[in-house]
Design a protein around this motif. Sequence first.
Motif, PDB file in Angstrom:
ATOM      1  N   PHE A   6       0.898  -1.273  -0.031  1.00  0.00           N
ATOM      2  CA  PHE A   6      -0.029  -0.090   0.038  1.00  0.00           C
ATOM      3  C   PHE A   6       0.977   1.458  -0.070  1.00  0.00           C
ATOM      4  O   PHE A   6       0.472   2.356  -0.433  1.00  0.00           O
ATOM      5  N   ALA A   7       1.955   1.213   0.513  1.00  0.00           N
ATOM      6  CA  ALA A   7       2.999   2.327   0.584  1.00  0.00           C
ATOM      7  C   ALA A   7       3.459   2.728  -0.674  1.00  0.00           C
ATOM      8  O   ALA A   7       3.790   3.916  -0.974  1.00  0.00           O
ATOM      9  N   THR A   8       3.217   2.018  -1.584  1.00  0.00           N
ATOM     10  CA  THR A   8       3.671   2.234  -2.932  1.00  0.00           C
ATOM     11  C   THR A   8       2.522   2.671  -3.979  1.00  0.00           C
ATOM     12  O   THR A   8       2.740   3.167  -4.998  1.00  0.00           O
ATOM     13  N   ILE A   9       1.215   2.325  -3.576  1.00  0.00           N
ATOM     14  CA  ILE A   9       0.085   2.649  -4.437  1.00  0.00           C
ATOM     15  C   ILE A   9       0.077   4.069  -5.101  1.00  0.00           C
ATOM     16  O   ILE A   9      -0.244   4.367  -6.083  1.00  0.00           O
ATOM     17  N   LEU A  10      -0.052   4.990  -4.046  1.00  0.00           N
ATOM     18  CA  LEU A  10      -0.307   6.259  -4.215  1.00  0.00           C
ATOM     19  C   LEU A  10       0.558   6.865  -5.527  1.00  0.00           C
ATOM     20  O   LEU A  10       0.186   7.657  -6.384  1.00  0.00           O
ATOM     21  N   ASP A  11       1.657   6.651  -5.246  1.00  0.00           N
ATOM     22  CA  ASP A  11       2.821   7.102  -6.097  1.00  0.00           C
ATOM     23  C   ASP A  11       2.635   6.919  -7.188  1.00  0.00           C
ATOM     24  O   ASP A  11       2.751   7.407  -8.235  1.00  0.00           O
ATOM     25  N   GLU A  12       2.400   5.550  -7.490  1.00  0.00           N
ATOM     26  CA  GLU A  12       2.147   4.751  -8.661  1.00  0.00           C
ATOM     27  C   GLU A  12       0.938   5.190  -9.387  1.00  0.00           C
ATOM     28  O   GLU A  12       1.071   5.807 -10.779  1.00  0.00           O
ATOM     29  N   LEU A  13       0.107   5.716  -8.726  1.00  0.00           N
ATOM     30  CA  LEU A  13      -1.357   6.319  -9.520  1.00  0.00           C
ATOM     31  C   LEU A  13      -1.105   7.651  -9.960  1.00  0.00           C
ATOM     32  O   LEU A  13      -1.522   8.079 -10.922  1.00  0.00           O
ATOM     33  N   VAL A  14      -0.414   8.406  -8.997  1.00  0.00           N
ATOM     34  CA  VAL A  14      -0.080  10.129  -9.404  1.00  0.00           C
ATOM     35  C   VAL A  14       0.717   9.991 -10.737  1.00  0.00           C
ATOM     36  O   VAL A  14       0.456  10.800 -11.614  1.00  0.00           O
ATOM     37  N   ALA A  15       1.701   9.166 -10.915  1.00  0.00           N
ATOM     38  CA  ALA A  15       2.605   9.085 -12.150  1.00  0.00           C
ATOM     39  C   ALA A  15       1.806   8.726 -13.402  1.00  0.00           C
ATOM     40  O   ALA A  15       2.124   9.357 -14.382  1.00  0.00           O
ATOM     41  N   ASP A  16       0.553   8.092 -13.219  1.00  0.00           N
ATOM     42  CA  ASP A  16      -0.154   7.688 -14.413  1.00  0.00           C
ATOM     43  C   ASP A  16      -1.491   8.568 -14.446  1.00  0.00           C
ATOM     44  O   ASP A  16      -2.115   8.488 -15.508  1.00  0.00           O
ATOM     45  N   LEU A  17      -1.479   9.665 -13.586  1.00  0.00           N
ATOM     46  CA  LEU A  17      -2.751  10.373 -13.482  1.00  0.00           C
ATOM     47  C   LEU A  17      -3.292  11.082 -14.501  1.00  0.00           C
ATOM     48  O   LEU A  17      -4.700  10.986 -14.996  1.00  0.00           O
ATOM     49  N   PRO A  18      -2.466  11.736 -15.491  1.00  0.00           N
ATOM     50  CA  PRO A  18      -3.279  12.480 -16.511  1.00  0.00           C
ATOM     51  C   PRO A  18      -3.790  11.693 -17.518  1.00  0.00           C
ATOM     52  O   PRO A  18      -4.693  11.943 -17.977  1.00  0.00           O
TER      53      PRO A  18
END
Length: 248
Positions: A6-18
Amino acid sequence: QAGKRFATILDELVADLPRLREPVGAARPLLNGAVAQRMAGAVWPHRDVFVTPMVAVAGAVADVMLAAFTAARDLTRVYVNNGGDIAFHLAAGQSFDAGIVDDADAPGVDARVRLTYDMPVRGLATSGWRGRSHSFGIADAVTVLARSAAEADVAATLIANAISVDHPAIKRAPANSLSDDSDLGELPVTVAVDELPDDAIEQALTAGLARARAMQDAGLLFSAYLSLKGQVMTTGAGTPLSAVGGAA
């Protein structure tokens, strides 16, 4: 295992967000993170209507977290409930019972479902205009059982969007007037549903039921429960969804 993942999920999502906020078109989105790829895979079969991968985010996170829980583990029953988008793991002979609530503001068990190991269902999701996300439709609740939480999340959202009718009792506003960063932009979303005549309720539910049955025929869901103003429709061969009080 789950905490580390879970500690890695938000950063992964932000990288693909656009790219996750863009409507899906003729070309499948090219995304890097595991959650983002699940989101894209879940929405891809529905690209004939307006949809962005963001509609699958809660279910996809639940799926990825479930995988982290169960990796190399001999577990009997596990569920990850991400705000109502739920991923399940069941060992042989095991089952889950769940209650369905039509209106979170007046909670009560309006329907029940039993998931068993031998069913092709590992995801459950509920959508509607009362939920955390914006909806084009007026459903109080649409609950879907599907192969994964991400697939259930998308299907529930799109069926809920289809439950709609033109009536002055329905109030809508641009999505970006409610949330500056909404992926729906200026599209009108439901903000209030006052009293509706029975024929309008039936018309709206019937439209949603047609969408649900088309998804079922395409193998995109196992069963669905649709609720609006106390009226209920369901679809699913041998569906385990049962409305309390016998409504159908």
